[in-house]
Design an enzyme around this catalytic site. Sequence first.
Site, mmCIF file in Angstrom:
data_model
loop_
_atom_site.group_PDB
_atom_site.id
_atom_site.type_symbol
_atom_site.label_atom_id
_atom_site.label_comp_id
_atom_site.label_asym_id
_atom_site.label_seq_id
_atom_site.Cartn_x
_atom_site.Cartn_y
_atom_site.Cartn_z
ATOM 1 C CD GLN A 124 -2.329 -1.155 2.827
ATOM 2 O OE1 GLN A 124 -3.235 -0.433 3.248
ATOM 3 N NE2 GLN A 124 -1.681 -2.276 3.596
ATOM 4 C CB VAL A 126 2.456 6.152 -2.183
ATOM 5 C CG1 VAL A 126 1.001 5.750 -2.503
ATOM 6 C CG2 VAL A 126 2.710 7.172 -1.034
ATOM 7 C CG HIS A 144 -3.110 2.415 -1.688
ATOM 8 N ND1 HIS A 144 -3.072 2.231 -0.317
ATOM 9 C CD2 HIS A 144 -4.028 1.676 -2.185
ATOM 10 C CE1 HIS A 144 -4.269 1.608 0.142
ATOM 11 N NE2 HIS A 144 -4.473 1.184 -0.771
ATOM 12 C CB CYS A 152 -3.256 13.519 -17.738
ATOM 13 S SG CYS A 152 -4.410 14.648 -18.130
ATOM 14 C CB CYS A 194 -5.358 17.377 -22.409
ATOM 15 S SG CYS A 194 -5.381 16.985 -20.511
ATOM 16 C CD GLU A 261 0.340 -0.845 19.398
ATOM 17 O OE1 GLU A 261 -0.477 -1.225 20.013
ATOM 18 O OE2 GLU A 261 1.100 -0.050 19.481
HETATM 19 N N1 APR Z 1 6.760 -2.261 12.210
HETATM 20 C C1 APR Z 1 5.677 -2.921 11.894
HETATM 21 N N2 APR Z 1 4.366 -2.094 11.951
HETATM 22 C C2 APR Z 1 4.546 -0.855 12.643
HETATM 23 C C3 APR Z 1 5.654 -0.510 12.935
HETATM 24 C C4 APR Z 1 6.807 -0.993 12.859
HETATM 25 N N3 APR Z 1 7.824 -0.598 13.136
HETATM 26 N N4 APR Z 1 5.285 0.945 13.496
HETATM 27 C C5 APR Z 1 3.951 0.974 13.177
HETATM 28 N N5 APR Z 1 3.373 -0.202 12.707
HETATM 29 C C6 APR Z 1 2.003 -0.328 12.386
HETATM 30 C C7 APR Z 1 0.959 0.502 13.131
HETATM 31 O O1 APR Z 1 0.505 -0.470 14.487
HETATM 32 C C8 APR Z 1 -0.226 0.448 12.154
HETATM 33 O O2 APR Z 1 -1.096 -0.858 12.299
HETATM 34 O O3 APR Z 1 1.700 0.194 11.099
HETATM 35 C C9 APR Z 1 0.401 0.475 10.909
HETATM 36 C C10 APR Z 1 0.492 1.732 10.293
HETATM 37 O O4 APR Z 1 -1.014 1.993 9.876
HETATM 38 P P1 APR Z 1 -1.541 3.116 8.948
HETATM 39 O O5 APR Z 1 -0.777 4.541 9.266
HETATM 40 O O6 APR Z 1 -3.138 3.205 8.948
HETATM 41 O O7 APR Z 1 -0.946 2.296 7.481
HETATM 42 P P2 APR Z 1 -1.730 1.605 6.583
HETATM 43 O O8 APR Z 1 -2.414 0.571 7.181
HETATM 44 O O9 APR Z 1 -0.546 1.363 5.646
HETATM 45 O O10 APR Z 1 -2.633 2.529 5.675
HETATM 46 C C11 APR Z 1 -2.284 3.295 5.128
HETATM 47 O O11 APR Z 1 -4.219 4.117 4.123
HETATM 48 O O12 APR Z 1 -4.890 5.953 3.870
HETATM 49 C C12 APR Z 1 -4.573 4.893 3.150
HETATM 50 O O13 APR Z 1 -3.582 4.865 1.176
HETATM 51 C C13 APR Z 1 -3.259 5.081 2.491
HETATM 52 O O14 APR Z 1 -1.927 3.341 1.938
HETATM 53 C C14 APR Z 1 -2.328 4.186 2.929
HETATM 54 C C15 APR Z 1 -3.037 3.465 3.841
#
Ligand code: APR
Length: 463
Positions: A124, A126, A144, A152, A194, A261
């Site tokens: 996911q 980017v 993503h 574009c 465009c 978590e």
């Molecule tokens: N190792 C593993 N996991 C970790 C660590 C680590 N060191 N630190 C934090 N995390 C976990 C957190 O516990 C959480 O579950 O990474 C996760 C981060 O969550 P988000 O920020 O929600 O990221 P993600 O699940 O990838 O979702 C982000 O959502 O909004 C969309 O497109 C956006 O791709 C993006 C996606």
Amino acid sequence: MVLAPAPMRYRARVSSTREAALPAIIARALARPGPCLFLTGAGISAESGVPTFRGKEGYWVVGSRHYHPEELATRAAFGRMPAAIWRWYLHRLRVCRGAQPNLAHQAIAGLAHALGDRFLLITQNVDGLHPRAGTPRERTYEVHGNIAWMRCSRGCEGLALVPEELLASDAAERLESADRAGGAPPPLLGCARCAAWMRPHVLWFDEHYDEASFRFDSSLRAVDSAALLVVVGTTGTTNLPLQIGERAVRRGVPTLVINPEPNAFSALVQGQPETAFLQGTAGHWVPRVVALVRDAGAGVAVNPESNLKLASGVPDIAGWLAAGLKLGLGTDGAASNNDLDMFDTMRTTAMLHMLIDDDPRSMPAQTVLEMATIGGARSLGLGDRLGSLEPGKLADVIVVRMDTARQTPLYNPVSHLVYVTRGDDVRTSIINGKVIMRDRQVLTLDAAKVIADANAMAACKNH
Ligand code: APR
């Protein structure tokens, strides 16, 4: 391999029984056909210093207003204030550029090369850190998008790299005036066809996944055929990733979840067979899981006669086979199993294990014959080319005599091959279609000369 210590905050937790079960879960998974699938989220890049999406660092200020990422990462916000959205993405791109792939990205990239087409990564993220670590692009679905690219906003075909000039700090500031001017994009951000605004090549919250840009269908198909799913560092709050997890568990795909978590993914695997929630950081768990996957991909050459002669113990063949390990049978070298006779080795293997297991049915002749043939080929990673007589495989054939007094009567050829046949019962040997020995005449070597040379060398060594 060096393993990064887990920060104390996220001490790795998984009950010791489950940790002990991991090698067997992974070995059984890898014994299934299909790719080893990794699904990664923002958490895997946290240890590279890239803020997670839902962490506290995500807010952004436009004018006097504070925006949450979910409000900015939308087509609607881009429609209202394209330059401000670009400024936010350019800031994020600079953060990603400044970050380096960490041990977890590197371990996954190494595995991708080791497994070849048995590997697939769905990310996911980017941030582009997976490709920068060396994971091949053709085995990486960036579902993503990737903020290093733009396309574009009106849908003209093709992707372009975000121009380097825009990454200079003052260039991004200057963009702001474009929103105030309310219209045409600056030259670097205008579509070449465009002239509409170019936009970051990402999937926004008010948009849908598709196959062409984001590999939606391919991702779901990959789950259906996966041998193993490893979910790393994601909350499971977005649509496709959660569908992947649910589908995998529904279809009984062995699944490992790595996260500091508990969350929706850890809840999915709770109480399911062949799954584990590995609580801790990506830097702690990913290299360990990758090492186990690599080991599971490896084959084992079992050499029981050598083990007997050197008194080096008895391998748990039945247990290893049940765990899905790829076992081949070998003689070892002349110093520790002098006659190098594979028929002898099959016989010893069967009898030794019946004795050790206290069960005359524990090591059937068919199992031992398979270890000596197709098992050996599989353990070398050549099971699709060698080890059995099938159309398309190399023609490796031996002709065994079974009409001598010792071999009479013949009830079961497989049992005979294991318990009665000796090396000198082999009449003819064909390797890759070439006859090497016919009716006990070796055609490729002068047998008398080889024996004489061996004796001469042994005599030299003895003086
Ligand atoms: N190792 C593993 N996991 C970790 C660590 C680590 N060191 N630190 C934090 N995390 C976990 C957190 O516990 C959480 O579950 O990474 C996760 C981060 O969550 P988000 O920020 O929600 O990221 P993600 O699940 O990838 O979702 C982000 O959502 O909004 C969309 O497109 C956006 O791709 C993006 C996606």
